[in-house]
Design a protein around this motif. Structure first.
Motif, PDB file in Angstrom:
ATOM      1  N   PRO A   1       0.833  -1.197   0.000  1.00 28.94           N
ATOM      2  CA  PRO A   1       0.000   0.000   0.000  1.00 28.94           C
ATOM      3  C   PRO A   1       0.873   1.255   0.000  1.00 28.94           C
ATOM      4  CG  PRO A   1      -0.790  -1.581   1.627  1.00 28.94           C
ATOM      5  CD  PRO A   1       0.543  -2.084   1.128  1.00 28.94           C
ATOM      6  N   SER A   2       0.494   2.240  -0.772  1.00 31.42           N
ATOM      7  CA  SER A   2       1.318   3.450  -0.874  1.00 31.42           C
ATOM      8  C   SER A   2       1.470   4.151   0.468  1.00 31.42           C
ATOM      9  CB  SER A   2       0.758   4.415  -1.923  1.00 31.42           C
ATOM     10  OG  SER A   2      -0.509   4.896  -1.527  1.00 31.42           O
ATOM     11  N   GLY A   3       0.448   4.110   1.296  1.00 28.77           N
ATOM     12  CA  GLY A   3       0.545   4.732   2.612  1.00 28.77           C
ATOM     13  C   GLY A   3       1.656   4.124   3.450  1.00 28.77           C
ATOM     14  N   GLN A   4       1.768   2.811   3.393  1.00 25.90           N
ATOM     15  CA  GLN A   4       2.828   2.116   4.125  1.00 25.90           C
ATOM     16  C   GLN A   4       4.191   2.476   3.548  1.00 25.90           C
ATOM     17  OE1 GLN A   4       2.350  -2.170   4.189  1.00 25.90           O
ATOM     18  NE2 GLN A   4       4.544  -2.472   4.496  1.00 25.90           N
ATOM     19  N   TRP A   5       4.303   2.456   2.228  1.00 24.25           N
ATOM     20  CA  TRP A   5       5.567   2.762   1.558  1.00 24.25           C
ATOM     21  C   TRP A   5       6.017   4.179   1.883  1.00 24.25           C
ATOM     22  CZ3 TRP A   5       7.701   5.859  -2.313  1.00 24.25           C
ATOM     23  CH2 TRP A   5       8.827   5.371  -2.970  1.00 24.25           C
ATOM     24  N   LEU A   6       5.086   5.138   1.808  1.00 22.45           N
ATOM     25  CA  LEU A   6       5.411   6.539   2.078  1.00 22.45           C
ATOM     26  C   LEU A   6       5.745   6.770   3.552  1.00 22.45           C
ATOM     27  CD1 LEU A   6       2.728   8.177  -0.214  1.00 22.45           C
ATOM     28  CD2 LEU A   6       5.212   8.313  -0.516  1.00 22.45           C
ATOM     29  N   THR A   7       5.049   6.106   4.440  1.00 20.40           N
ATOM     30  CA  THR A   7       5.338   6.236   5.874  1.00 20.40           C
ATOM     31  C   THR A   7       6.731   5.712   6.179  1.00 20.40           C
ATOM     32  OG1 THR A   7       2.993   6.130   6.461  1.00 20.40           O
ATOM     33  CG2 THR A   7       4.590   5.589   8.206  1.00 20.40           C
ATOM     34  N   ASN A   8       7.098   4.583   5.595  1.00 18.04           N
ATOM     35  CA  ASN A   8       8.453   4.048   5.782  1.00 18.04           C
ATOM     36  C   ASN A   8       9.495   5.033   5.257  1.00 18.04           C
ATOM     37  OD1 ASN A   8       7.330   1.732   6.868  1.00 18.04           O
ATOM     38  ND2 ASN A   8       7.579   0.521   5.014  1.00 18.04           N
ATOM     39  N   LEU A   9       9.229   5.596   4.088  1.00 19.36           N
ATOM     40  CA  LEU A   9      10.151   6.570   3.495  1.00 19.36           C
ATOM     41  C   LEU A   9      10.261   7.814   4.373  1.00 19.36           C
ATOM     42  CD1 LEU A   9      11.950   7.186   1.035  1.00 19.36           C
ATOM     43  CD2 LEU A   9       9.913   8.134  -0.076  1.00 19.36           C
ATOM     44  N   LEU A  10       9.138   8.279   4.904  1.00 20.86           N
ATOM     45  CA  LEU A  10       9.136   9.447   5.797  1.00 20.86           C
ATOM     46  C   LEU A  10       9.953   9.165   7.055  1.00 20.86           C
ATOM     47  CD1 LEU A  10       8.148  12.267   6.646  1.00 20.86           C
ATOM     48  CD2 LEU A  10       6.069  11.143   7.524  1.00 20.86           C
ATOM     49  N   ASN A  11       9.784   7.986   7.631  1.00 21.49           N
ATOM     50  CA  ASN A  11      10.551   7.637   8.837  1.00 21.49           C
ATOM     51  C   ASN A  11      12.052   7.615   8.553  1.00 21.49           C
ATOM     52  OD1 ASN A  11       8.252   7.478  10.414  1.00 21.49           O
ATOM     53  ND2 ASN A  11       7.985   5.298  10.042  1.00 21.49           N
ATOM     54  N   GLU A  12      12.440   7.088   7.397  1.00 17.47           N
ATOM     55  CA  GLU A  12      13.858   7.096   7.010  1.00 17.47           C
ATOM     56  C   GLU A  12      14.365   8.533   6.861  1.00 17.47           C
ATOM     57  OE1 GLU A  12      14.588   4.811   3.453  1.00 17.47           O
ATOM     58  OE2 GLU A  12      13.434   3.109   4.226  1.00 17.47           O
ATOM     59  N   TYR A  13      13.569   9.365   6.187  1.00 15.45           N
ATOM     60  CA  TYR A  13      13.945  10.764   5.976  1.00 15.45           C
ATOM     61  C   TYR A  13      14.147  11.473   7.315  1.00 15.45           C
ATOM     62  CZ  TYR A  13      13.528  15.679   4.627  1.00 15.45           C
ATOM     63  OH  TYR A  13      13.758  17.028   4.456  1.00 15.45           O
ATOM     64  N   ARG A  14      13.207  11.279   8.222  1.00 18.88           N
ATOM     65  CA  ARG A  14      13.307  11.956   9.518  1.00 18.88           C
ATOM     66  C   ARG A  14      14.478  11.446  10.349  1.00 18.88           C
ATOM     67  NH1 ARG A  14       6.907  12.376  11.171  1.00 18.88           N
ATOM     68  NH2 ARG A  14       6.468  14.259   9.922  1.00 18.88           N
ATOM     69  N   SER A  15      14.803  10.174  10.236  1.00 15.87           N
ATOM     70  CA  SER A  15      15.949   9.668  10.997  1.00 15.87           C
ATOM     71  C   SER A  15      17.266  10.230  10.454  1.00 15.87           C
ATOM     72  CB  SER A  15      15.975   8.145  11.009  1.00 15.87           C
ATOM     73  OG  SER A  15      16.303   7.639   9.739  1.00 15.87           O
ATOM     74  N   GLU A  16      17.297  10.550   9.159  1.00 18.00           N
ATOM     75  CA  GLU A  16      18.498  11.118   8.551  1.00 18.00           C
ATOM     76  C   GLU A  16      18.529  12.636   8.633  1.00 18.00           C
ATOM     77  OE1 GLU A  16      18.435   9.607   4.562  1.00 18.00           O
ATOM     78  OE2 GLU A  16      18.631   7.519   5.232  1.00 18.00           O
ATOM     79  N   ASN A  17      17.380  13.262   8.900  1.00 18.39           N
ATOM     80  CA  ASN A  17      17.263  14.716   8.950  1.00 18.39           C
ATOM     81  C   ASN A  17      16.506  15.150  10.199  1.00 18.39           C
ATOM     82  OD1 ASN A  17      18.165  15.477   6.057  1.00 18.39           O
ATOM     83  ND2 ASN A  17      16.690  13.821   5.770  1.00 18.39           N
ATOM     84  N   PRO A  18      17.073  14.914  11.375  1.00 16.30           N
ATOM     85  CA  PRO A  18      16.358  15.288  12.598  1.00 16.30           C
ATOM     86  C   PRO A  18      16.140  16.803  12.657  1.00 16.30           C
ATOM     87  CG  PRO A  18      18.600  14.574  13.117  1.00 16.30           C
ATOM     88  CD  PRO A  18      18.397  14.375  11.647  1.00 16.30           C
ATOM     89  N   SER A  19      14.986  17.176  13.154  1.00 12.08           N
ATOM     90  CA  SER A  19      14.671  18.618  13.209  1.00 12.08           C
ATOM     91  C   SER A  19      15.141  19.263  14.478  1.00 12.08           C
ATOM     92  CB  SER A  19      13.180  18.849  13.055  1.00 12.08           C
ATOM     93  OG  SER A  19      12.441  18.031  13.916  1.00 12.08           O
TER      94      SER A  19
END
Length: 118
Positions: free
Chosen positions: A100-118
């Motif tokens: 499901p795209s929602g799952q794929w995008l959520t996984n991608l978002l989590n990776e992005y946030r772990s590499e780019n902490p705010s």
């Protein structure tokens, strides 16, 4: 006193402005990643290439931005299913199968946030 009130007002707005910028950056990252992937996007049972998927989701975001105040809401409300048919979207990448795209995008978002902490 008037200046202090004005300053307090502007300082109260800063967190929401920063959040909006972060949300825009995250959504742009998700869409750009889809567009540059070798994945297939499945919408209403029909397969589309990655560039078409990116264009479609950008159009939905542009039209429905008010429904996506956060990246999570963008995924949930605009990027997980068809607005018309309510059928779920899927993303199929080599060796990963169809998810499901929602799952794929959520996984991608989590990776992005772990590499780019705010």
């Amino acid at each position: 006193m008037k200046h202090l009130i004005a300053l307090s007002f502007w300082l109260a707005l800063v967190p929401s402005i920063v959040q909006a910028d972060q949300t825009e950056a995250e959504i742009d990252y998700l869409l750009t990643t889809i567009g540059h992937s070798d994945c297939v996007f499945v919408r209403n049972g029909k397969e589309y290439d990655a560039e078409d998927a990116e264009a479609h989701l950008r159009m939905k975001y542009k039209r429905g931005k008010r429904y996506a105040p956060t990246t999570e809401k963008f995924i949930e409300r605009l990027a997980s299913q068809s607005s018309m048919s309510k059928k779920p979207y899927f993303i199929e990448c080599a060796n990963d199968g169809r998810v499901p795209s929602g799952q794929w995008l959520t996984n991608l978002l989590n990776e992005y946030r772990s590499e780019n902490p705010s």
